[in-house]
Write a protein that holds these residues in place. Structure first.
Motif, PDB file in Angstrom:
ATOM      1  N   ARG A 101      -7.333   6.762  -1.666  1.00 32.61           N
ATOM      2  CA  ARG A 101      -8.092   5.486  -2.695  1.00 32.61           C
ATOM      3  C   ARG A 101      -7.697   4.725  -1.822  1.00 32.61           C
ATOM      4  O   ARG A 101      -8.816   4.094  -1.489  1.00 32.61           O
ATOM      5  N   SER A 102      -6.639   4.922  -1.638  1.00 35.78           N
ATOM      6  CA  SER A 102      -5.624   2.897  -1.802  1.00 35.78           C
ATOM      7  C   SER A 102      -5.876   2.668  -0.003  1.00 35.78           C
ATOM      8  O   SER A 102      -5.881   1.667   0.124  1.00 35.78           O
ATOM      9  N   GLY A 103      -6.538   3.448   1.057  1.00 38.14           N
ATOM     10  CA  GLY A 103      -6.911   3.882   2.374  1.00 38.14           C
ATOM     11  C   GLY A 103      -5.830   3.765   3.030  1.00 38.14           C
ATOM     12  O   GLY A 103      -6.399   2.973   4.645  1.00 38.14           O
ATOM     13  N   MET A 104      -4.872   4.337   3.066  1.00 37.21           N
ATOM     14  CA  MET A 104      -3.469   3.688   3.670  1.00 37.21           C
ATOM     15  C   MET A 104      -3.525   5.689   4.418  1.00 37.21           C
ATOM     16  O   MET A 104      -2.639   6.060   4.564  1.00 37.21           O
TER      17      MET A 104
ATOM     18  N   ARG B 101      -3.471  -0.402  -5.014  1.00 39.33           N
ATOM     19  CA  ARG B 101      -4.954  -0.538  -3.582  1.00 39.33           C
ATOM     20  C   ARG B 101      -5.838   0.387  -4.078  1.00 39.33           C
ATOM     21  O   ARG B 101      -6.762   0.500  -3.431  1.00 39.33           O
ATOM     22  N   SER B 102      -5.874   1.466  -4.539  1.00 37.08           N
ATOM     23  CA  SER B 102      -6.467   3.350  -4.748  1.00 37.08           C
ATOM     24  C   SER B 102      -7.668   2.734  -5.624  1.00 37.08           C
ATOM     25  O   SER B 102      -8.875   3.367  -5.948  1.00 37.08           O
ATOM     26  N   ARG B 271       0.794  -3.883  10.221  1.00 41.36           N
ATOM     27  CA  ARG B 271      -0.445  -3.915   8.567  1.00 41.36           C
ATOM     28  C   ARG B 271      -0.364  -5.820   8.328  1.00 41.36           C
ATOM     29  O   ARG B 271      -0.976  -5.539   8.481  1.00 41.36           O
TER      30      ARG B 271
END
Lengths: 390, 390
Positions: A101-104, B101-102, B271
């Motif tokens: 979900r974090s996109g990581m 972030r999620s 990043r």
């Protein structure tokens, strides 16, 4: 919040395999998970790994995450060990959901592993004890079964329940586990067997306690952007909830319920937008039979003090209104601590895909898994939903 | 991907505090972190906690996450222990970043704690040994210092470096640590002290090894949506990278570099969109002096085989081009395993806020932290950037 989906899951058989290692068992579970992805996946497509293990027995304690993921062929990716006692891999799956979900990460692997049967009895007792509170429970002589025995005593004192209800839980779960080739104790037992077994920690007898098992399980979680590459019938992680509670039983307000389970369930239901009545099945954390009764109440399957009536009614049997622990549960399927949470989800995936064979729950579309750490210091609940023709 | 910011961080002093407990130290670190939030925060605003600890010494092993967060007054929230040997709390911070972030948390606490000095020497050696590979390193008699000694020997064999360069690292880090009230060994040492110390594992002597410390540290991470409530000068988590490597040294392609550090740094730089040259300072994982030299190369501060020249040039001293371990590093500040990664970030926050006193790096706007698990089985790198007038 981008959605997370389960695209595959698998486990080793649970049982007594003292000749196996953390590395060999975890690798087998990862292979099973990879092989279960409908449209296929290469290990190289996994961006991150999370490994739940309590590290029982003092094998590879430090860095057991990288140790087992490297061995499983997942070279170089971030690999983190997480531990929340017996809820380790339930939390690992939750963390994989966060990673996605974090996109990581686009695809994350969550799993768990434990090897428990190559220890002396004293060592096993010690390592189980570390799931309880150390200073005022374990070091003062309380065994882990003793902690749950206190909960059972409190429950019997407060409600009109008896050890017979614990035996009913055992009979039900063994009946289910006898239909599960991966179960550690995959045989049926009679109510007499369960009633007349030797006492472990009064009022809990041998049939009211889960076995000490070896095993591993693994789950693959993909983002909504990536899921289409792997399957058009994924399992959606509709809701996740997690919560903590004071680790020591003596620190809590009640012995007849686990606050962390209640809060985790409430959060999971809320995020999924469902009620307990909507569920088609549940895998709950029955490390001891009393824990299954408490789970019925904590998860809202019945009212407070009614769990013994629910098991008595047959509603939680296979074919009942809400089958609980169709896998056999920790009682019959087995309980390799760190592998249990991911193993519950592997079972839920089987049920939601209609691949559970003789123990298949009819029309299984929405299921719940409930994984508890220790005597309730931590709990994590997942609500999983089958999506067809995504 | 929504941005993550550090809004506060703190630590206990690192040192020998055998009378303290996991719970008391962690609570002190949480209090320090809460008190460092510019516009204030209540503990009740924290949605999730991640606790890094190796569990050295066999205290509260199972459920140590909930045990310490409950004690610190963070009741009921999800609390997960993570472990990647000495990189435990570096990974905890990364996990808090993922949680934020999620979208599953607005404010997450990441911390770490270790109590190491109330053990016998044998126990300490055992627990440090578990950071290495168990079966073919520890159980065959290799100490953890012995593992890094092999790396130093290989480095000296391959490049034109000598133990004198290790001593230079010790002198530099002690000089910095003498300016840090939180340092375990907060005193200066001469090059003669560092050169003539007793051998621990040839070629490493006592001054080439970090101490065995007690301590805790905590970091508060907020989402871009929430950060404004707490400060208008937050620290942005510009980049995070993490990677794994085979746990056993003997399993690897090289002894003179740590692949996991290289990969973690490359990811973090990518990043963040920066080059190593852009950094104003770095806190690197100098569990042994050779590890700092390897870090210079793995993190791209100099070319391969040039680290001994870099330390010799003075570039990594306070006032140099790229000050490394202004805090004193693990060598002088101390190394309570599970607390180290979060402690590095607490130092970076101090530097970026201009609150580092006598050891302040001038115009510190962009810093890096580098936390290694074991001999490099895991590594995690954070790039942190000061934002003014957000």
């Amino acid at each position: 919040m981008r959605e997370a989906y389960i695209i595959g899951a698998g486990q080793t058989p649970f049982g007594a395999m003292p000749g196996e290692s953390y590395r060999s068992l975890f690798t087998d579970a990862v292979d099973a998970a990879l092989n279960s992805v409908p449209d296929g996946i290469d290990a190289g497509e996994i961006d991150e790994a999370v490994v739940g293990t309590l590290g029982v027995g003092g094998r590879q304690i430090g860095l057991s995450g990288p140790a087992v993921t490297e061995h499983a062929g997942l070279h170089g990716i971030p690999s983190t060990r997480v531990e929340n006692a017996c809820a380790a891999s339930g939390y690992a799956v939750r963390q994989a959901v966060q990673a996605v979900r974090s996109g990581m990460a686009d695809v994350a692997l969550a799993g768990g592993v434990e090897v428990m049967t190559d220890m002396s009895g004293d060592a096993a007792k010690y390592w189980l004890g570390v799931s309880g509170e150390t200073e005022w429970e374990r070091l003062t002589g309380t065994t882990f079964a003793g902690v749950y025995a206190q909960m059972a005593s409190a429950y019997f004192d407060r409600y009109d329940a008896t050890p017979e209800h614990l035996s009913q839980v055992a009979v039900k779960n063994h009946k289910n586990g006898a239909k599960n080739d991966d179960a550690h104790l995959g045989f049926e037992c009679s109510i007499e067997d369960a009633r007349d077994a030797p006492v472990v920690a009064d009022p809990l007898n041998l049939y009211h306690c889960c076995p000490t098992s070896d095993g591993a399980a693994a789950v693959l979680v993909a983002s909504e952007d990536a899921v289409g590459e792997y399957t058009d019938e994924p399992i959606r992680v509709a809701g996740v909830g997690a919560a903590s509670e004071r680790v020591g039983l003596f620190q809590r307000d009640t012995y007849t319920g686990i606050d962390a389970s209640m809060e985790a369930a409430a959060e999971a239901y809320d995020r999924a937008g469902i009620e307990p009545d909507d569920l088609d099945f549940a895998e709950v954390h029955d490390c001891f039979a009393i824990a299954e009764l408490l789970a019925y109440e904590d998860l809202g399957f019945c009212g407070r003090g009614e769990a013994h009536e629910l098991v008595d009614s047959g509603a939680t049997e296979l074919g009942g209104e809400l089958p609980v622990n169709a896998s056999g549960g920790l009682k019959s399927k087995g309980h390799p601590l760190g592998a249990t949470g991911a193993g519950q989800i592997a079972e839920a995936v089987k049920q939601l895909r209609g691949e559970a064979g003789d123990r298949q729950v009819e029309d299984a579309e929405l299921g719940l898994t409930h994984n508890v750490g220790g005597s309730g210091g931590a709990a994590v609940v997942h609500v999983l939903e089958r999506e067809v023709g995504r």
